[in-house]
Design an enzyme around this catalytic site. Structure first.
Site, short mmCIF file in Angstrom:
data_model
loop_
_atom_site.label_atom_id
_atom_site.label_comp_id
_atom_site.label_asym_id
_atom_site.label_seq_id
_atom_site.Cartn_x
_atom_site.Cartn_y
_atom_site.Cartn_z
N LEU A 71 0.84 -1.20 0.00
CA LEU A 71 0.00 0.00 0.00
C LEU A 71 0.87 1.25 0.00
O LEU A 71 0.92 1.99 -0.96
CB LEU A 71 -0.92 -0.01 1.22
CG LEU A 71 -1.62 1.32 1.54
CD1 LEU A 71 -2.54 1.72 0.41
CD2 LEU A 71 -2.37 1.24 2.86
N ASP A 72 1.56 1.46 1.11
CA ASP A 72 2.45 2.61 1.26
C ASP A 72 3.72 2.08 1.92
O ASP A 72 3.77 1.99 3.15
CB ASP A 72 1.79 3.68 2.13
CG ASP A 72 2.69 4.88 2.40
OD1 ASP A 72 3.77 4.96 1.79
OD2 ASP A 72 2.31 5.72 3.23
N PRO A 73 4.70 1.64 1.13
CA PRO A 73 4.86 1.90 -0.30
C PRO A 73 4.18 0.85 -1.18
O PRO A 73 4.10 -0.31 -0.83
CB PRO A 73 6.36 1.82 -0.49
CG PRO A 73 6.78 0.79 0.52
CD PRO A 73 5.89 0.98 1.71
N ARG A 101 5.92 13.42 1.46
CA ARG A 101 5.17 12.19 1.69
C ARG A 101 4.99 12.01 3.18
O ARG A 101 5.94 12.19 3.95
CB ARG A 101 5.90 10.97 1.11
CG ARG A 101 6.10 11.02 -0.39
CD ARG A 101 6.94 9.85 -0.90
NE ARG A 101 6.19 8.60 -0.95
CZ ARG A 101 6.37 7.58 -0.13
NH1 ARG A 101 7.29 7.65 0.85
NH2 ARG A 101 5.66 6.48 -0.24
N ASP A 154 0.47 3.68 -3.54
CA ASP A 154 0.73 5.12 -3.61
C ASP A 154 1.72 5.44 -4.74
O ASP A 154 1.54 6.38 -5.51
CB ASP A 154 1.25 5.64 -2.27
CG ASP A 154 2.55 4.97 -1.83
OD1 ASP A 154 2.77 3.79 -2.19
OD2 ASP A 154 3.35 5.62 -1.14
#
Length: 951
Positions: A628-630, A748, A633
C-alpha cells in the site's frame, strides 16, 4: 511515451541480457560469431517489424559479434539506424551461422546448414506451411521457433502478443465506431482510427482517452444499451487489449455478473470481463472441472461460453490460442443463435432511434487462428482490408470478401494475422527485449552438428523443431498430424506433448500474519499455483492453509533456521516475504543464491539495494514496495506523472498522505489507533528522522523530533475524520525516483487521528523505545510486571508505589495530565506480566499490538490522498487530486490486508507468468508494471477517484 519506456527497458536489458560467461564462450571459439537479420518478405507490404532494433544490435556488436542486416527500405528502423549501430548492410547472409527473422522464410531463400529462428507456424501441421517444413528438412536447416521458447510452465518467453492486443483493440474500437454509424448511431468511437494510423501508441491512447471522456459525458446513446467487452484469456494478448480499454470509463465485472451489468448498467461507462477456463469449461457429465484432467483429456469437457457469457457481449476479443481437440467456445451454430433478432439489446427503444439487430456487434480474433476456437472464421483479414460482416443466416455470403462492409446484417469481424505490424517500432523494441537474452546461446548452435550432441539449455532445445534433416523428438507428432485426413468436425483428440500437463507454479509465502490470507486466496483461485505458508507460528499457518486447496504449511523461523530456509527457497519457484522488514535482505540473499524471484511489500532497504548486481547476475527479480504505502501510492502517482508528461505538463509539486486507521467508531483508545500491521514499525517511527522538499528548500527533521508538535501537520482534506500527519522518511529521494526534477515541493507523510502523535511521543520520554538488549527482557530473565519494568526504566526501586511512580511519570511528561492518563489507560503501570522481547522497543510494540488489536466485527480504514501540481504548456496550472478510501470488512479482510495483500499477490503472479521481466532490485515505477496491477486491483474493488482542480 510507451516507446520511450520500451527503449529505457531495452537499455537495462542490454546490461543484463547476456552474462560475461556467455560472451567469453563465444569469443573462445576462435572465429568471430556472425549472425544475420533477414529482410521480411512474407505476406503483405505492412510487415515492417524486425527481431531486434538497432540498440539491441549494438549490444552484440559491442561484444564481438558480427551482425549482418539484409537491406530493406520497408523496416520501421532504417538501414542507416542499423549501420550506425555497427551492423553490416548486405544482401548475402551466407556468412552467418544464425539467421533471425519474424515471419516465415520463402522456400527459395532458405540457406542450407544454417540455424534459423522465426515464427514458422508449423507446430499444428498447418497445411499451408508444410512445404516450408519439408524444405527445412531437405536443406538441413535447424529451426528454432519463437512460439516454443517457453519457461518450465509452458509460458512463452518471446512474443509480440502484447502489441497484437493493443493493435487489435484499437482496430476493433475503430470498427465498432463505423459499424454503429452504419446502424444509425453516432458514438465517440468514430474518432478512433485503426492502429497503423498513429505514429505511436501514445497518440492512439489519447484518442481513446478522448472517446472515454465523451462516453463519461453520456454520448453513448441510451438506445444501444451499455456496451460490454469480453476478453477471452488473460495472457499477453488480452493484457495488451486491456491496456487500451483502460482509458475508457470501464468497469470490470466477473463473467457470471456480466448479464446483470448489461441489464442494469450505466451507458456512461462500458463493462468488461476477463474470461478464464473456469468461467465456461465444464465436464460433460456435470462433475467438477479438473485442470490437469482438462489439459490431458479436453474431449471430456465442453464450453458454456455461448450460453452463459456471449449473449451479453457487445464485443468479443479472442486472445486464446486454440489447441486441436479442445472445445471451441463459439461453434457455427452458437454464432447463428447469437446473431438472431431474439438476442437484441436490453435498452428500451426510443422514438426515432433504431435498435441494434442483436447485442453482439463485433469479434476481434487477435489470435488469427482460422478454424480455431471461433469456428466460422476460416481465413484471416488484412491490415488494408481489416473488417467484414459475417451473417450466419445467409450461407451464400462469403466470409472475408474483398469489399469491406459496415451496413447490413451480421457481426463485424477483424482477424488480422499480423496485428503487431501496425505498431512496428514499438513491437520490435518489445520483442527484441524478450529475444535478446537468448541470442548468445543461439549463436552456439551449429546446424551441422548432431542435435543430440549440442549442449544447449532446455529453453532453446525444446524450441528446436527440426535439425539434421528430421523432426526433433519433441515434434515428431507433426508428421502424425499431417497424416490425419478426417474433416475438421470429426478430428480426433490429438495430444501435443509440449502443450499439456504443466506443473503448478510453487510459491513460498513467508509469514502467516494479517496480510497473508488475501495473498493465498488470490494465488489459489484458478488452481495453477501451489502455496507453502512458512511461519514461526505453525498453528496460525495450519489454520490458513486448511482454508485453501493446493496450500500447505511449514514451520520455519527464518532468523534461526538457516538450513531449512535455504531448502525451502530451493524447492519453490518464487518467494513472497511478509516477514519483518529487517529479515527481507536475509531471504533475498538466498533467493539470489538459488536464482529464485522474490516479492516483498516493504521499502527497499540499503541492504536490499546492495543485492542489485548479484540479482542481475543471477537473472532474478527482487520486487519491493508493492503493498500500500509503499506500493499503491507509488503506482497511482507514477500513472499521473506519466499522463501529465505525455501531454507536455511539468510536475511542480507532489503532496502525498496515506495511513491505515481503525474505523472512527473503533478508535476509542489513547492512541486513536489499532494494529493490524507491524507495531514495531509504527512505534519505532517515533525516533526516525525525515526530510522533504518545500519550495525548493530541503527541510530536515532530526531523529526524535518527527512527531513533535512543531512538525506534525494538520490534515484538512477530509475534515470529518479529524486527521493529523507526520512526514515519512526521506521524500527528497523521490524527486529522482519518480522522475519529477521540475517539482519544487515533494512531501510524503503518514496519516493518523489527532492525538496519536502526542500520545506516542510519551514513550521516548519514558525511555521505552530503546532497541538495545535489556537485561530484564532477555530469555531466561525472571518474570517481571509492567509496573516493575517501568520502575527499572525510570531508575526506581521495583517496590515503588503506584502513586509515587505516577508522580515521577507526570514530571517526565512535562506535567501533562492527558499524557499521564494515556499511560495509565494503556496499562503500563499494571501488574500484567510482561511478554519479554529482548528490547524495550520490541516489548512495548508486542504489548501494544495485542492490547490494541482489532476485535471481531471491528473494521479498519485506509485513506490515501495525492495532490499533484502540474504546469501545462499554455502556462495554466492545475492540481490533480487522487483519493483512495477503503474500509475493511467487519468479518472478512481488513482494508490493510486487501491493500497490501492483493497487489503483492498480483505482482507475484505477473512475475511467474512472465509479465514482469525486469531483473535486479525492482520498484513498481514502470508503466508495464503499475498499469496492469492498478487495473487488476479494480477487479478487487480497489480503485482510486481523481479530479482536476484548475487554477
Amino acid at each position: 511515451m510507451l516507446r520511450a519506456n520500451r527503449l529505457k527497458l531495452a537499455q537495462q536489458l542490454l546490461r543484463a541480457s547476456a552474462s560475461p560467461k556467455q560472451w567469453r564462450h563465444l569469443s573462445s571459439k576462435g572465429d568471430k560469431p556472425v549472425m544475420a537479420i533477414r529482410r521480411e518478405d512474407y505476406g503483405s507490404q505492412w510487415e515492417r517489424r524486425a527481431p531486434l532494433n538497432p540498440l539491441q544490435v549494438k549490444s552484440f556488436v559491442d561484444n564481438g559479434v558480427k551482425v549482418l542486416v539484409a537491406p530493406s527500405n520497408r523496416r520501421a528502423y532504417t538501414m542507416e539506424d542499423y549501420s550506425k549501430a555497427g551492423a553490416v548492410i548486405q544482401e548475402d547472409l551466407s556468412e552467418a551461422s544464425l539467421i533471425l527473422g519474424v515471419k516465415q522464410v520463402p522456400i527459395e531463400r532458405l540457406l542450407a546448414d544454417k540455424t534459423y529462428c522465426f515464427f514458422s507456424h508449423t507446430i499444428k501441421a498447418q497445411s499451408e506451411n508444410m512445404p516450408l517444413l519439408d524444405a527445412i528438412l531437405e536443406k538441413n536447416v535447424r529451426l528454432i521457433d519463437y512460439e516454443k521458447l517457453v519457461d518450465e510452465n509452458g509460458k512463452r518467453l518471446v512474443a509480440f502478443g502484447k502489441f497484437a492486443g493493443i493493435a487489435g483493440m484499437l482496430n476493433i474500437l475503430h470498427g465498432i465506431g463505423l459499424r454503429l454509424l452504419a446502424l444509425g448511431h453516432h458514438t465517440p468511437f468514430i474518432h478512433i482510427a485503426a492502429a497503423h494510423n498513429y505514429r505511436n501508441t501514445g497518440m492512439a491512447m489519447q484518442a481513446v482517452r478522448d472517446a472515454g471522456y465523451r462516453i463519461a459525458l453520456g454520448e453513448l446513446p441510451h438506445s444501444i444499451g451499455p456496451l460490454s467487452f469480453v476478453f477471452m484469456g488473460s495472457g499477453n494478448v488480452s493484457q495488451g487489449a486491456q491496456e487500451v480499454i483502460a482509458d475508457l470509463p470501464v468497469e470490470y465485472v466477473e463473467a457470471k455478473d456480466l448479464r446483470s451489468a448489461v441489464e442494469k448498467g450505466d451507458h456512461r461507462k462500458v463493462y468488461a470481463t476477463v474470461v478464464h477456463r473456469k468461467d465456461h469449461i465444464v465436464r460433460r457429465d456435470g462433475t467438477a472441472f479438473d485442470k490437469d484432467e482438462y489439459d490431458g483429456h479436453p474431449d471430456l469437457y465442453r464450453s458454456t461460453f455461448s450460453e452463459k457469457i456471449a449473449p451479453w457481449a457487445s464485443c468479443i476479443i479472442n486472445g486464446i490460442f486454440w489447441n486441436i481437440g479442445h472445445p471451441r467456445f463459439l461453434t457455427n451454430m452458437d454464432t447463428k443463435t447469437l446473431l438472431s433478432p431474439e438476442m437484441s439489446p436490453v435498452a428500451p427503444e426510443a422514438p426515432g432511434c433504431p435498435r441494434l439487430p442483436h447485442r453482439l456487434l463485433a469479434i476481434c480474433d487477435i489470435t488469427a487462428d482460422p478454424g480455431g476456437s471461433i469456428e466460422f472464421i476460416e481465413e484471416c483479414s488484412s491490415i488494408e482490408s481489416p473488417f467484414d460482416l459475417y451473417d450466419a443466416n445467409h450461407k451464400h455470403q462469403h466470409f472475408m470478401s474483398q469489399r469491406t462492409r459496415f451496413s447490413g446484417d451480421g457481426v463485424l469481424v477483424c482477424s488480422i494475422d499480423n496485428m503487431p505490424a501496425q505498431l512496428p517500432r514499438e513491437a520490435t523494441d518489445f520483442f527484441g527485449n524478450l529475444l535478446q537474452p537468448w541470442v548468445p546461446e543461439m549463436l552456439k548452435s551449429d546446424a551441422k552438428k548432431p542435435f543430440e550432441e549440442e549442449k544447449l539449455s532446455r529453453v532453446i532445445t525444446d524450441a528446436i523443431i527440426a535439425s539434421n534433416g528430421k523432426l526433433t523428438p519433441k515434434f515428431e507428432y507433426i508428421q502424425q498430424l499431417r497424416e490425419v485426413t478426417m474433416p475438421k468436425e470429426e478430428s480426433p483428440h490429438v495430444v501435443v506433448p509440449s502443450s499439456f500437463g504443466a506443473e503448478k507454479q510453487r510459491v513460498l509465502l513467508m509469514g502467516s500474519g494479517h496480510m497473508a490470507e488475501p495473498i493465498v486466496e488470490y494465488l489459489t483461485r484458478n488452481g495453477g499455483v501451489a502455496v507453502t505458508i512458512a511461519s514461526a507460528d505453525k498453528p496460525e499457518a495450519d489454520a490458513l492453509a486448511a482454508k485453501y486447496d493446493g496450500t500447505n504449511s511449514l514451520y520455519l523461523n527464518v532468523a534461526r533456521h538457516t538450513d531449512q530456509t535455504e531448502k525451502a527457497v530451493q524447492e519453490h519457484d518464487i518467494v513472497i516475504s511478509m516477514l519483518p522488514y529487517k529479515l527481507h535482505p536475509q531471504v533475498a540473499e538466498k533467493c539470489v543464491a538459488y536464482k529464485k524471484n522474490m516479492v516483498t511489500a516493504s521499502y527497499a532497504s540499503p541492504e536490499m539495494r546492495a543485492l542489485q548486481q548479484g540479482a542481475l547476475d543471477a537473472g532474478v527479480t527482487l520486487l519491493n514496495e508493492i503493498g500500500l504505502d509503499p506500493g499503491i501510492d507509488h503506482m497511482l502517482a507514477m500513472e499521473c506523472f506519466h499522463n501529465a508528461k505525455a501531454e507536455g505538463g511539468k510536475v511542480r509539486f507532489f503532496d502525498s498522505w496515506c495511513g491505515g486507521l481503525p474505523a472512527p467508531e473503533h478508535s476509542e483508545n489513547p492512541l486513536r489507533y489499532k494494529f493490524n500491521w507491524s507495531a514495531t514499525a509504527s512505534v519505532g517511527a517515533i525516533m526516525r528522522d525525515a526530510k522533504y522538499l518545500q519550495n525548493g528548500e530541503e527541510v530536515f527533521i532530526p531523529p526524535g523530533m518527527l512527531m513533535h508538535e512543531s512538525n506534525v501537520q494538520e490534515i484538512n482534506f477530509l475534515p470529518g475524520f479529524h486527521l493529523e500527519g507526520y512526514f515519512n522518511r526521506d521524500s527528497t529521494n523521490y524527486v529522482f525516483a519518480y522522475g519529477i526534477p521540475t517539482a519544487h515541493t515533494v512531501r510524503r507523510g503518514t496519516l493518523r487521528y489527532k492525538g496519536f502523535c502526542k500520545t506516542v511521543t510519551s514513550f521516548p520520554k519514558l525511555g521505552l523505545v530503546d532497541d538495545k538488549l535489556h537485561p530484564a527482557l532477555v530469555d531466561g530473565a525472571p518474570d517481571i510486571t509492567w509496573h516493575e519494568l517501568m520502575c527499572k526504566v525510570l531508575g526506581c526501586d521495583t517496590q515503588t508505589s503506584t502513586s509515587r511512580l505516577e508522580s515521577i511519570i507526570y514530571d517526565r511528561l512535562g506535567q501533562d495530565e492527558e499524557r499521564l492518563n494515556a499511560v495509565l489507560q494503556l496499562g503500563l503501570l499494571s501488574d500484567t506480566v510482561v511478554n519479554k522481547q529482548n528490547s524495550l522497543l520490541d516489548t512495548l510494540s508486542t504489548y501494544l499490538s495485542h492490547t490494541l488489536a482489532y476485535e471481531n466485527g471491528e473494521r479498519d480504514l485506509v485513506i490515501m490522498k495525492h495532490r499533484i501540481g502540474v504546469e501545462w504548456p499554455n502556462k495554466i496550472t492545475s492540481t490533480e487530486e487522487i483519493s483512495l478510501t477503503v474500509y475493511g470488512d467487519a468479518y472478512g479482510y481488513s482494508a490493510m490486508a486487501k491493500m497490501v495483500g492483493y497487489p503483492t499477490a498480483i505482482a507475484a503472479k505477473m512475475i511467474m507468468d512472465g509479465e514482469i521481466l525486469q531483473k535486479g532490485v525492482v520498484l513498481p515505477f514502470s508503466k508495464d508494471i503499475y498499469h496492469l496491477i492498478l487495473n487488476r486491483l479494480k477487479a478487487e474493488d480497489i480503485r482510486a477517484a481523481s479530479r482536476t482542480v484548475h487554477h
